[in-house]
Design a protein around this motif. Structure first.
Motif, mmCIF file in Angstrom:
data_model
loop_
_atom_site.group_PDB
_atom_site.id
_atom_site.type_symbol
_atom_site.label_atom_id
_atom_site.label_comp_id
_atom_site.label_asym_id
_atom_site.label_seq_id
_atom_site.Cartn_x
_atom_site.Cartn_y
_atom_site.Cartn_z
ATOM 1 N N ARG A 188 -36.902 -19.480 20.251
ATOM 2 C CA ARG A 188 -36.053 -19.927 19.146
ATOM 3 C C ARG A 188 -36.266 -21.410 18.904
ATOM 4 N NH1 ARG A 188 -30.143 -16.915 19.799
ATOM 5 N NH2 ARG A 188 -30.949 -14.771 19.708
ATOM 6 N N MET A 189 -36.210 -21.787 17.633
ATOM 7 C CA MET A 189 -36.366 -23.190 17.265
ATOM 8 C C MET A 189 -35.511 -23.472 16.047
ATOM 9 S SD MET A 189 -40.181 -23.007 15.518
ATOM 10 C CE MET A 189 -40.790 -21.705 16.607
ATOM 11 N N THR A 190 -35.283 -24.733 15.777
ATOM 12 C CA THR A 190 -34.559 -25.092 14.577
ATOM 13 C C THR A 190 -35.478 -24.942 13.371
ATOM 14 O OG1 THR A 190 -35.202 -27.417 14.654
ATOM 15 C CG2 THR A 190 -33.192 -26.785 15.870
ATOM 16 N N VAL A 191 -34.885 -24.881 12.194
ATOM 17 C CA VAL A 191 -35.680 -24.818 10.978
ATOM 18 C C VAL A 191 -36.545 -26.068 10.841
ATOM 19 C CG1 VAL A 191 -35.540 -24.847 8.448
ATOM 20 C CG2 VAL A 191 -34.144 -23.248 9.751
ATOM 21 N N ASP A 192 -36.004 -27.225 11.206
ATOM 22 C CA ASP A 192 -36.793 -28.454 11.142
ATOM 23 C C ASP A 192 -37.990 -28.396 12.081
ATOM 24 O OD1 ASP A 192 -35.311 -29.674 9.203
ATOM 25 O OD2 ASP A 192 -34.077 -30.850 10.581
ATOM 26 N N ALA A 193 -37.802 -27.815 13.260
ATOM 27 C CA ALA A 193 -38.914 -27.702 14.203
ATOM 28 C C ALA A 193 -39.987 -26.760 13.657
ATOM 29 C CB ALA A 193 -38.410 -27.200 15.557
ATOM 30 N N TYR A 194 -39.561 -25.701 12.966
ATOM 31 C CA TYR A 194 -40.542 -24.783 12.377
ATOM 32 C C TYR A 194 -41.311 -25.484 11.267
ATOM 33 C CZ TYR A 194 -42.533 -20.750 9.985
ATOM 34 O OH TYR A 194 -43.399 -19.869 9.389
ATOM 35 N N ARG A 195 -40.618 -26.285 10.464
ATOM 36 C CA ARG A 195 -41.297 -27.031 9.406
ATOM 37 C C ARG A 195 -42.334 -27.977 10.015
ATOM 38 N NH1 ARG A 195 -37.152 -29.019 5.819
ATOM 39 N NH2 ARG A 195 -36.647 -30.495 7.486
ATOM 40 N N ALA A 196 -41.973 -28.598 11.116
ATOM 41 C CA ALA A 196 -42.918 -29.499 11.785
ATOM 42 C C ALA A 196 -44.159 -28.737 12.252
ATOM 43 C CB ALA A 196 -42.229 -30.186 12.960
ATOM 44 N N ALA A 197 -43.953 -27.542 12.777
ATOM 45 C CA ALA A 197 -45.088 -26.731 13.235
ATOM 46 C C ALA A 197 -45.978 -26.343 12.061
ATOM 47 C CB ALA A 197 -44.576 -25.482 13.954
ATOM 48 N N LEU A 198 -45.371 -26.001 10.936
ATOM 49 C CA LEU A 198 -46.147 -25.643 9.749
ATOM 50 C C LEU A 198 -46.958 -26.841 9.253
ATOM 51 C CD1 LEU A 198 -43.518 -23.546 7.728
ATOM 52 C CD2 LEU A 198 -45.595 -22.677 8.828
ATOM 53 N N ARG A 199 -46.330 -27.980 9.268
ATOM 54 C CA ARG A 199 -47.054 -29.171 8.801
ATOM 55 C C ARG A 199 -48.223 -29.501 9.723
ATOM 56 N NH1 ARG A 199 -46.537 -32.787 4.945
ATOM 57 N NH2 ARG A 199 -47.337 -34.901 5.232
ATOM 58 N N ASP A 200 -48.035 -29.313 11.005
ATOM 59 C CA ASP A 200 -49.138 -29.542 11.943
ATOM 60 C C ASP A 200 -50.326 -28.642 11.618
ATOM 61 O OD1 ASP A 200 -47.794 -31.489 13.329
ATOM 62 O OD2 ASP A 200 -47.155 -30.159 14.964
ATOM 63 N N ARG A 201 -50.022 -27.414 11.192
ATOM 64 C CA ARG A 201 -51.092 -26.460 10.921
ATOM 65 C C ARG A 201 -51.748 -26.676 9.560
ATOM 66 N NH1 ARG A 201 -48.011 -23.034 14.328
ATOM 67 N NH2 ARG A 201 -46.640 -22.105 12.766
ATOM 68 N N TYR A 202 -50.980 -27.104 8.559
ATOM 69 C CA TYR A 202 -51.499 -27.068 7.191
ATOM 70 C C TYR A 202 -51.519 -28.394 6.444
ATOM 71 C CZ TYR A 202 -50.412 -22.250 8.351
ATOM 72 O OH TYR A 202 -50.317 -21.041 8.995
ATOM 73 N N ALA A 203 -50.963 -29.466 7.010
ATOM 74 C CA ALA A 203 -50.898 -30.728 6.271
ATOM 75 C C ALA A 203 -52.285 -31.236 5.899
ATOM 76 C CB ALA A 203 -50.151 -31.781 7.080
ATOM 77 N N ASP A 204 -53.289 -30.979 6.737
ATOM 78 C CA ASP A 204 -54.629 -31.494 6.449
ATOM 79 C C ASP A 204 -55.359 -30.675 5.393
ATOM 80 O OD1 ASP A 204 -54.999 -29.229 7.973
ATOM 81 O OD2 ASP A 204 -56.526 -30.096 9.269
ATOM 82 N N LYS A 205 -54.693 -29.661 4.830
ATOM 83 C CA LYS A 205 -55.296 -28.864 3.761
ATOM 84 C C LYS A 205 -54.683 -29.207 2.399
ATOM 85 C CE LYS A 205 -57.531 -26.477 6.884
ATOM 86 N NZ LYS A 205 -56.959 -27.078 8.087
ATOM 87 N N LEU A 206 -53.766 -30.173 2.362
ATOM 88 C CA LEU A 206 -53.082 -30.516 1.123
ATOM 89 C C LEU A 206 -54.024 -31.220 0.157
ATOM 90 C CD1 LEU A 206 -49.733 -31.886 2.568
ATOM 91 C CD2 LEU A 206 -50.087 -29.681 1.464
ATOM 92 N N PRO A 207 -53.722 -31.127 -1.147
ATOM 93 C CA PRO A 207 -54.509 -31.887 -2.128
ATOM 94 C C PRO A 207 -54.528 -33.367 -1.753
ATOM 95 C CG PRO A 207 -53.118 -30.304 -3.236
ATOM 96 C CD PRO A 207 -52.707 -30.281 -1.794
ATOM 97 N N GLY A 208 -55.711 -33.967 -1.849
ATOM 98 C CA GLY A 208 -55.862 -35.363 -1.477
ATOM 99 C C GLY A 208 -56.299 -35.557 -0.044
ATOM 100 N N SER A 209 -56.270 -34.476 0.742
ATOM 101 C CA SER A 209 -56.691 -34.568 2.137
ATOM 102 C C SER A 209 -58.214 -34.631 2.208
ATOM 103 C CB SER A 209 -56.197 -33.348 2.918
ATOM 104 O OG SER A 209 -56.827 -32.169 2.439
ATOM 105 N N ALA A 210 -58.725 -34.962 3.402
ATOM 106 C CA ALA A 210 -60.173 -34.985 3.590
ATOM 107 C C ALA A 210 -60.769 -33.609 3.331
ATOM 108 C CB ALA A 210 -60.504 -35.453 5.011
ATOM 109 N N TYR A 211 -60.023 -32.571 3.706
ATOM 110 C CA TYR A 211 -60.476 -31.198 3.467
ATOM 111 C C TYR A 211 -60.658 -30.961 1.978
ATOM 112 C CZ TYR A 211 -60.110 -26.052 3.345
ATOM 113 O OH TYR A 211 -60.328 -24.724 3.125
#
Length: 263
Positions: A188-211
């Motif tokens: 179990r985790m907080t919603v904020d902790a889940y958001r943090a996990a999602l960002r760790d996985r996908y933030a580098d795929k956002l528009p403007g990223s190196a990817y």
């Protein structure tokens, strides 16, 4: 554009340039319920669509690898869909991941248990598009129904890039299957902790990223190679299962995750 392709583009994660994270110091959102939950009217319409002749005919002729051969008459008698057990399947929203929304997820599709003409366990997937409900896939197994039972009073969230499943209730996220992410079932985790996990996985795929700037997301042919996610136990018929890095950029400012298909 095919109905399936439209669904992949519409229902996958679409990250707009700058559903818990990217918040300034001390900031936090109170988690809200999912977006697009089916209304009573929606469910009534769905019952007619999924239980209708068109869907039953489709189930009667659906064949998964290794299925036994049956006559057309027997298949027509066996094919069925249980419209009394609709399961809403939600996916994290781009705004949530970016820290711009308190809504963790939005409706992707509604699943209903079914049987094909040869008696195989199946699930009908229906989507809402332009106010109209339609069946867009028949998948093997009863994955959604099983996870919905495990979700209890929470709503069911699927993270398609890594084929992970969660129950979200209030401000708590419970892992129902996080084998690919390395998080134990039942965690179990907080919603904020889940958001943090999602960002760790996908933030580098956002528009403007190196990817993005590298052109790696320029289309299906340039999609980053992904480590396959573990197939569902019943799903020996998985045609493709993509890991978290398999995000294809189909248009400016849009990152699309190809959905797990089980048929």
């Amino acid at each position: 554009m095919s109905a399936m392709r439209k669904h992949l583009v519409r229902a996958a994660l679409v990250f707009g340039a700058g559903a818990s994270l990217a918040l300034g110091p001390g900031e936090a959102f109170a988690a809200e319920g999912p977006a697009g939950a089916p209304t009573g009217h929606d469910l009534a319409v769905l019952s007619g669509v999924v239980g209708g002749k068109g869907t039953l005919d489709r189930l009667a002729t659906t064949k998964f690898p290794g299925a036994a051969a049956v006559s057309a008459e027997a298949a027509a008698r066996t094919a069925q869909a249980d419209v009394t057990k609709p399961v809403g399947v939600y996916e994290p929203t781009a705004e949530f991941i970016a820290g711009k929304s308190a809504v963790p997820a939005a409706l992707s599709y509604v699943a209903m248990p079914a049987r094909t003409g040869d008696g195989s366990v199946a699930t009908v997937w229906a989507q809402r598009e332009a106010g109209t409900w339609s069946v867009f896939n028949v998948a093997s197994g009863d994955v959604e129904n099983r996870f919905a039972s495990a979700a209890g009073k929470g709503y069911l969230v699927h993270e398609p890039q890594v084929n992970a499943w969660y129950s979200v209730e209030g401000g708590t996220v419970t892992v129902l299957d996080g084998s690919v992410t390395g998080v134990a079932t039942g965690t179990r985790m907080t919603v904020d902790a889940y958001r943090a996990a999602l960002r760790d996985r996908y933030a580098d795929k956002l528009p403007g990223s190196a990817y993005d700037r590298s052109g790696a997301g320029g289309g299906y042919s340039k999609a980053v190679a992904a480590k396959p996610a573990a197939a569902e136990p019943e799903s020996s018929t998985v045609s493709f299962v993509l890991g978290g890095a398999a995000l294809a950029l189909l248009g400016a400012g849009s990152v699309v995750a190809i959905r797990v298909r089980r048929n």
